[in-house]
Design an enzyme around this catalytic site. Structure first.
Site, mmCIF file in Angstrom:
data_model
loop_
_atom_site.group_PDB
_atom_site.id
_atom_site.type_symbol
_atom_site.label_atom_id
_atom_site.label_comp_id
_atom_site.label_asym_id
_atom_site.label_seq_id
_atom_site.Cartn_x
_atom_site.Cartn_y
_atom_site.Cartn_z
ATOM 1 N N GLY A 99 0.864 -1.177 0.000
ATOM 2 C CA GLY A 99 0.000 0.000 0.000
ATOM 3 C C GLY A 99 0.905 1.233 0.000
ATOM 4 O O GLY A 99 2.068 1.159 -0.405
ATOM 5 N N LEU A 100 0.378 2.352 0.487
ATOM 6 C CA LEU A 100 1.189 3.577 0.467
ATOM 7 C C LEU A 100 2.496 3.400 1.222
ATOM 8 O O LEU A 100 3.558 3.819 0.757
ATOM 9 C CB LEU A 100 0.393 4.745 1.082
ATOM 10 C CG LEU A 100 -0.710 5.336 0.207
ATOM 11 C CD1 LEU A 100 -1.523 6.358 1.002
ATOM 12 C CD2 LEU A 100 -0.129 5.993 -1.053
ATOM 13 N N SER B 226 -16.907 10.486 3.246
ATOM 14 C CA SER B 226 -15.676 11.207 3.580
ATOM 15 C C SER B 226 -15.922 12.455 4.436
ATOM 16 O O SER B 226 -16.909 13.162 4.270
ATOM 17 C CB SER B 226 -14.968 11.618 2.298
ATOM 18 O OG SER B 226 -13.924 12.500 2.589
ATOM 19 N N ARG C 282 -12.694 13.365 15.162
ATOM 20 C CA ARG C 282 -13.644 12.278 14.948
ATOM 21 C C ARG C 282 -14.144 11.624 16.229
ATOM 22 O O ARG C 282 -15.303 11.227 16.312
ATOM 23 C CB ARG C 282 -12.998 11.213 14.063
ATOM 24 C CG ARG C 282 -12.796 11.728 12.679
ATOM 25 C CD ARG C 282 -12.036 10.769 11.819
ATOM 26 N NE ARG C 282 -11.851 11.394 10.520
ATOM 27 C CZ ARG C 282 -11.098 10.880 9.550
ATOM 28 N NH1 ARG C 282 -10.454 9.749 9.731
ATOM 29 N NH2 ARG C 282 -10.990 11.503 8.414
ATOM 30 N N HIS D 92 -13.098 2.549 11.529
ATOM 31 C CA HIS D 92 -12.445 3.130 10.361
ATOM 32 C C HIS D 92 -10.923 3.036 10.398
ATOM 33 O O HIS D 92 -10.287 2.899 9.361
ATOM 34 C CB HIS D 92 -12.880 4.592 10.272
ATOM 35 C CG HIS D 92 -12.288 5.334 9.123
ATOM 36 N ND1 HIS D 92 -12.488 4.937 7.817
ATOM 37 C CD2 HIS D 92 -11.504 6.443 9.057
ATOM 38 C CE1 HIS D 92 -11.849 5.793 7.006
ATOM 39 N NE2 HIS D 92 -11.230 6.695 7.729
ATOM 40 N N ARG E 69 -6.751 9.762 15.428
ATOM 41 C CA ARG E 69 -6.041 10.238 14.241
ATOM 42 C C ARG E 69 -6.796 11.365 13.562
ATOM 43 O O ARG E 69 -8.011 11.336 13.434
ATOM 44 C CB ARG E 69 -5.888 9.089 13.255
ATOM 45 C CG ARG E 69 -5.467 9.529 11.876
ATOM 46 C CD ARG E 69 -5.300 8.364 10.941
ATOM 47 N NE ARG E 69 -6.531 7.840 10.426
ATOM 48 C CZ ARG E 69 -7.134 8.272 9.317
ATOM 49 N NH1 ARG E 69 -6.632 9.271 8.631
ATOM 50 N NH2 ARG E 69 -8.235 7.704 8.891
#
Ligand code: FAD
Ligand code: SF4
Ligand code: SF4
Ligand code: FES
Lengths: 233, 527
Positions: B10-11, B246, B281, B344, B378
């Site tokens: 992945g990234l 999003s 969040r 998430h 985060r």
């Protein structure tokens, strides 16, 4: 109750055969991916005749039409399993692996030729991308290609051992062409002509197939303008 | 000298591979699926970096301050500063790779995101992860062609080989033909978040099974802050999973409300006049939980996007609108969208220092599988950044320490690989969810631990590893007797810096479970 007819195959050496399964959708939004997931969750999977069946091998990841993993042929059309709602279909749903690629098992195929082609086409920037504003919209659209292979499945001119590498390579190339550094212009436009432009019969069978809804005509027009008519951004 | 092995593409994995290849160091890049299928392609809203392109006088220091505050001061401030200081040059690099991040008149456009005081989130509609991945995949291909990066896609990590707290290499399995083989060398572990512990209940991909992390845990790798699981406020249930709406939707003006006395109550705006709908969040998810359980309301929370301009939909959120239309049969420009919080992101994971070393020599970790940068909660836009920067940092450390790597014959036989049983994953999930909801209590966690002990015995190494890691998550949540960020204990509602502004560490030592709290940034010296 939905009836699924699935083309099974233990591995490359064994013969394929059709197997029928029943699936009771939990909601009208259930997709082919929901059915495959649920079948594989059963403790002792049985086919429609009640015979024991091995878990069905298929690939998935995002379950949201964003990763291209679950491409397969559903009622004779290449689709993403997670984007194919059961409620769309009347009667039996026929599910097969993509036919242009070697089968690993069941619905799982080896698409590595797609990635090898991108390497053959030398799809990368040798130096900094130009990054002009007006190149952004093509770059963005072309970046969205899932490498799912659905466009190759329907293309009459694409074969895994052929020179023509099809839309699945033309789209990623469009991202590079749109921002290409001068030093790469000749080499990349040559590759485009040889592996894409000259091989495409313009039959447009690939139109309306792309599950990412990429406007392939538009993207290719743009690349043609650059690579064939030399109209760089 | 043995080559560095990277597990995950992945990234974080791509970034590690590219940065090593750039130095001329050859690497093997192993992933279960090709990069195009990694969860990173799903990232939507953006990537942070204080480029100050919006004339707001932004700075890396402010980015660091926002990150620390949102993470409730549980992140390592030195690591965070390192991240935010380097964010602008990392974004510059991504632009040079041709990443089509939104710009106008030659200027990068950055948007508002939750918990941040300045506009510093760069984006491409709400497909940011996809365009970042495409750019890094292309860059990676350059080095694949010159054999500096040797890719092994469709290869699954099976087990780490460790002796005397040194990593010897990894056992992997070719998913196409079932062959298991050993790859010696230092290992950078970038296998993504623990989504596979919560099948059907996360916004991410359950192809990240968590089996790899569970193997590491069982072999003595220390894990940190596992109690911190981010519930994203705006998700919806679709078949087989939660779908994310999003945060960009709120960044561009979306508002949350619940019905009360026949009219919409914009509770976030009323309770938090300053940041309103863009509070971090954890705060939004918790407030939503309260209003959903409040008898004076209609219980269902809605995301109201009806006030967004036509231009915003067209230039910034076309893909999101399409997605909501397809999955919910609602046009969000005309009708509010019913939403609820869903799992998430995993702030916790493999314990690493700021150089991304683990407690095992020759083993490094980065990206979502590692515990770094995000503290107790985060910030949106920080994990794509953290994955790319973490991958790079891990690569630099691994390169610097490569000469110290001592290869050793692994005397082990090839491990046995067992096909995973999806049903078991769901049983384990239900146990975990019963303890690790948005609100937690001692009783709930103890009951969950008891349920875990009572699961029927299995002769399956992977499943028993998974149960160990599941126990570690529950234990970490039990031991943190305070409320902070994503961890809310109704029996300990206050934040308690004196006892708990510390990293919670859990590990298996000599066959026994050990949990302790350690000073932030100094964790490695304590074990
Ligand atoms: C819907 C969604 C939206 C998001 N939006 C944002 C956003 O806007 N901004 C932001 O900053 N963050 C966002 N995030 C979070 C962010 O995308 C991820 O945290 C980040 O991309 C993780 O990158 P990674 O490289 O660590 O892991 P991943 O991209 O998950 O990659 C993991 C890799 O490991 C491989 N792997 C896993 N297990 C094994 C195994 N056993 N053997 C071999 N290989 C294995 C996988 O195949 C994959 O290649 C979002 C997440 C989701 C789910
Ligand atoms: S237009 Fe026809 S030949 Fe050309 S890529 Fe599409 S399907 Fe293939
Ligand atoms: S162009 Fe469309 S159909 Fe073809 S590989 Fe890309 S996403 Fe799939
Ligand atoms: S699982 Fe990702 S596109 Fe279907």
């Amino acid at each position: 109750m939905t009836e699924l007819l699935i083309l099974r195959r233990k591995n490359q050496d064994e013969k394929p055969y059709w197997q029928r399964f029943n699936y009771d959708p939990k909601s009208t939004d259930d997709s082919v991916a929901s059915a495959l997931t649920a079948l594989n969750e059963q403790e002792n999977l049985r086919d429609a005749e009640g015979k024991p069946a091995a878990p069905i091998r298929w690939e998935c990841s995002c379950l949201q039409k964003k990763c291209g993993a679950c491409a397969m042929v559903i009622n004779n059309r290449p689709r993403l399993a997670c984007g194919a709602r059961l409620s769309e279909f009347k009667g039996v749903v026929k599910i097969e692996p993509l036919r242009k690629f070697p089968v690993i098992a069941d619905l799982m195929v080896d698409r590595s030729v797609m990635f090898e082609n991108l390497k053959t086409l030398r799809l990368w920037f040798e130096s900094d991308a130009k990054g002009k504003d007006k190149a952004m919209s093509v770059s963005y659209e072309a970046s969205r290609c899932l490498q799912c292979g659905c466009c190759l499945e329907v293309c009459p001119n694409f074969h895994i051992d052929g020179k023509f590498t099809g839309t699945a390579s033309a789209v990623p190339m469009a991202r590079l062409l749109a921002q290409l550094p001068d030093s790469q212009k000749k080499a990349m436009t040559d590759k485009y002509r040889l592996h894409v432009y000259e091989g495409c019969g313009k039959s447009l069978a690939c139109r309306n197939i792309c599950p990412a809804d990429l406007d392939i005509d538009e993207i290719l027009l743009n690349s043609n303008a650059i690579a064939v008519w030399k109209r760089f951004f | 000298m043995e080559q560095i092995k990277i597990i995950g593409a992945g990234l974080a994995g791509l970034s590690a591979a590219i940065h090593l290849a750039k130095k001329g160091i050859p690497v093997t890049l192993v992933s279960f699926q090709p990069s195009e299928r990694a969860q990173s392609v799903m990232a939507e809203g953006g990537i942070n970096g204080a480029m100050d392109t919006m004339g707001e006088n932004d700075s890396p220091a402010e980015h660091a301050a926002d990150t620390m505050r949102a993470g409730c001061d549980l992140a390592d401030p030195k690591a965070v500063e390192n991240l935010t200081d380097h964010a602008p040059e990392l974004l510059e690099w991504l632009l040079r790779l041709g990443t089509p991040l939104h710009r106008k008149d030659g200027r990068l456009i950055q948007r508002n995101f939750g918990g941040q005081k300045k506009k510093r989130t760069a984006y491409a509609q709400s497909s940011t992860g996809k365009v970042l991945m495409t750019a890094l995949i292309d860059e990676c291909r350059k080095y694949e062609a010159s054999w500096l990066i040797h890719r092994l896609s469709h290869h699954e990590f099976v087990s780490l080989s460790v002796r005397d707290r040194r990593c010897l290499g990894v056992w992997i399995r070719d998913d196409h033909n079932g062959v298991i083989f050993f790859l010696p060398g230092p290992v950078i572990f970038v296998s993504g978040g623990l989504n596979g512990f919560f099948p059907g209940m996360t916004t991410g991909t359950t192809a990240n099974t968590g089996n790899a992390a569970a193997d590491l845990f069982a072999q003595g790798v220390a894990f940190a802050n596992l109690e911190f699981i981010q519930y994203h406020p705006t998700t919806v249930q679709i078949p087989e999973k939660r779908m994310l709406i999003s945060e960009a939707a709120r960044g561009e003006g979306g508002r949350l409300f619940v019905e009360r006395n026949g009219s919409p109550w914009y509770f976030m705006e009323e309770k938090y006049p300053k940041l309103g709908n863009l509070m971090p969040r954890d705060v939004v998810a918790r407030e939503m939980y309260y209003v959903m359980h409040d008898d004076s309301t209609g219980h269902q929370v809605y995301l109201d996007l009806c006030g967004l301009s036509k231009q915003t939909w067209k230039e910034k959120l076309t893909d999101l609108r399409e997605e909501i239309r397809y999955y919910l049969a609602i046009d969000p420009a005309k009708e509010p969208v019913p939403v609820s919080p869903g799992i998430h992101y995993f702030m916790g994971g493999i314990l690493v220092d700021k150089f991304h070393r683990t407690n095992i020599a020759g083993l490094y970790a980065a990206g979502e599988c590692a515990c770094q940068y995000h503290g107790a909660n985060r910030l949106g836009g920080n994990s794509t950044l953290g994955a790319i920067f973490g991958g790079k940092t891990a690569a630099e450390t691994a390169a610097a320490e490569m000469a110290d790597f001592q290869s050793g014959e692994t005397q082990e036989k090839a491990p046995v690989w067992i096909e995973s049983v999806p049903r078991r994953a769901k049983h384990l999930r239900d146990v975990l969810l019963s303890g690790l909801g948005i609100l937690r209590t001692e009783t709930g966690l103890k009951e969950a631990l008891e349920q875990l002990e009572n699961l029927s015995a299995v002769q399956d190494q992977t499943e028993s590893n998974r149960r160990l890691l599941a126990k570690a998550m529950l234990l970490s949540a039990l031991e943190r007797r305070e409320s902070r960020g994503a961890h809310t204990r109704t029996d300990y509602p206050d934040r308690d810096d004196e006892h708990f502004r510390k990293t919670s560490i859990v590990q298996i030592q000599n066959g026994a479970f050990v949990h302790h709290f350690a000073a932030i940034g100094k964790e490695m010296h304590n074990d």
